[in-house]
Design an enzyme around this catalytic site. Structure first.
Site, PDB file in Angstrom:
ATOM      1  CB  CYS A   1       0.785  -0.295  -7.740  1.00 20.27           C
ATOM      2  SG  CYS A   1       2.164  -0.120  -9.154  1.00 20.27           S
TER       3      CYS A   1
ATOM      4  CD  GLU B   1      -1.335  -7.375  -6.798  1.00 21.03           C
ATOM      5  OE1 GLU B   1      -1.705  -7.824  -5.791  1.00 21.03           O
ATOM      6  OE2 GLU B   1      -0.223  -7.557  -7.236  1.00 21.03           O
TER       7      GLU B   1
ATOM      8  NE  ARG C   1      11.165  -0.468  -0.552  1.00 21.10           N
ATOM      9  CZ  ARG C   1      12.080  -0.416  -1.434  1.00 21.10           C
ATOM     10  NH1 ARG C   1      13.505   0.149  -1.019  1.00 21.10           N
ATOM     11  NH2 ARG C   1      11.925  -0.860  -2.717  1.00 21.10           N
TER      12      ARG C   1
ATOM     13  CG  HIS D   1       1.823  -5.545  -9.685  1.00 23.02           C
ATOM     14  ND1 HIS D   1       1.314  -5.448  -8.514  1.00 23.02           N
ATOM     15  CD2 HIS D   1       2.359  -4.163  -9.723  1.00 23.02           C
ATOM     16  CE1 HIS D   1       1.654  -4.334  -7.954  1.00 23.02           C
ATOM     17  NE2 HIS D   1       2.177  -3.572  -8.520  1.00 23.02           N
TER      18      HIS D   1
END
Length: 227
Positions: free
Chosen positions: A153, A90, A100, A179
């Protein structure tokens, strides 16, 4: 007789974190990879693997404990990204929690900062493009990611980079987030979900760690995306 003390033979620490299983899954690829590397020595640094809870707030508390205990020279935090087929370092962490779904303790923060008063974002201090290059050269699937999401994360990624930027005991340490695809046993319950074998993921993080320790300045080549 000389009064000089013998040199310290203790190797520097390298922290690799992974997450506990989430929801109804029995495993999490990130922790399986991290614990497989616990005790491994790379470029003279000793890997310390630490499991983080998949819980807002508690994950940062456990990270802080590990940072205080080990004072690592390098931190690689791993997370599972179901749906991704490649190892994806990342590039940027943002100061936003916007869940969410709920975490493992039912927490679901929406539109709040990870750390109030901190910068809007931090870039990884890992050589992310060199990592992708080296993984691909080794025949391992990899690509650069420009979003770590807004779940636990990214929560951990942002907190890590803020600690590395502001805590004096960690001055000079580097870190970032990567990831991982899910494991085949996880994908078997969800037809069509990409996966990658544990041995392959472990090999990838070995390569990644070596690059992170030996490359100080990232390569300058295209790694952007249109969308």
């Amino acid at each position: 007789m000389s009064s000089k003390k013998p040199p310290d033979q203790t190797p520097p620490n390298l922290l690799i974190t992974g997450f506990e299983a989430f929801e109804d899954d029995e495993t999490n690829a990130s922790w399986e990879v991290a614990r497989a590397l616990d005790g491994w020595i790379c470029e003279g640094a000793l890997v310390r693997a630490v499991q983080l809870p998949c819980v807002f707030g508690a994950a940062i508390e456990r990270l802080d404990e590990a940072l205080r205990q080990w004072r690592p020279r390098l931190v690689i935090s791993l997370g599972q990204a179901s749906g991704r087929a490649e190892i994806t370092p990342e590039r940027v962490a943002i100061n936003l929690d916007d869940a969410r779904i709920a975490d493992n303790e039912g927490r679901q923060p929406i539109d709040i900062p990870v750390i109030s008063g901190a910068p809007a974002a931090y870039f990884s201090s890992l050589p992310v493009k060199a990592i992708v290059r080296d993984l691909r050269s080794a025949g391992l699937p990899a690509s650069l990611s420009n979003t770590a999401g807004t779940f636990v994360c990214n929560h951990v990624f942002f907190a890590l980079m803020h600690r590395l930027a502001t805590l004096r005991p960690l001055a000079g340490a580097r870190g970032g987030f990567v990831h991982m695809p899910c494991l085949p046993e996880h994908a078997a319950r969800r037809p069509g979900l990409p996966s990658l074998a544990l041995a392959t993921q472990v090999e990838a993080i070995r390569h990644l760690t070596h690059t992170a320790l030996t490359v100080q300045e990232d390569v300058r080549e295209s790694g952007g995306q249109i969308h």
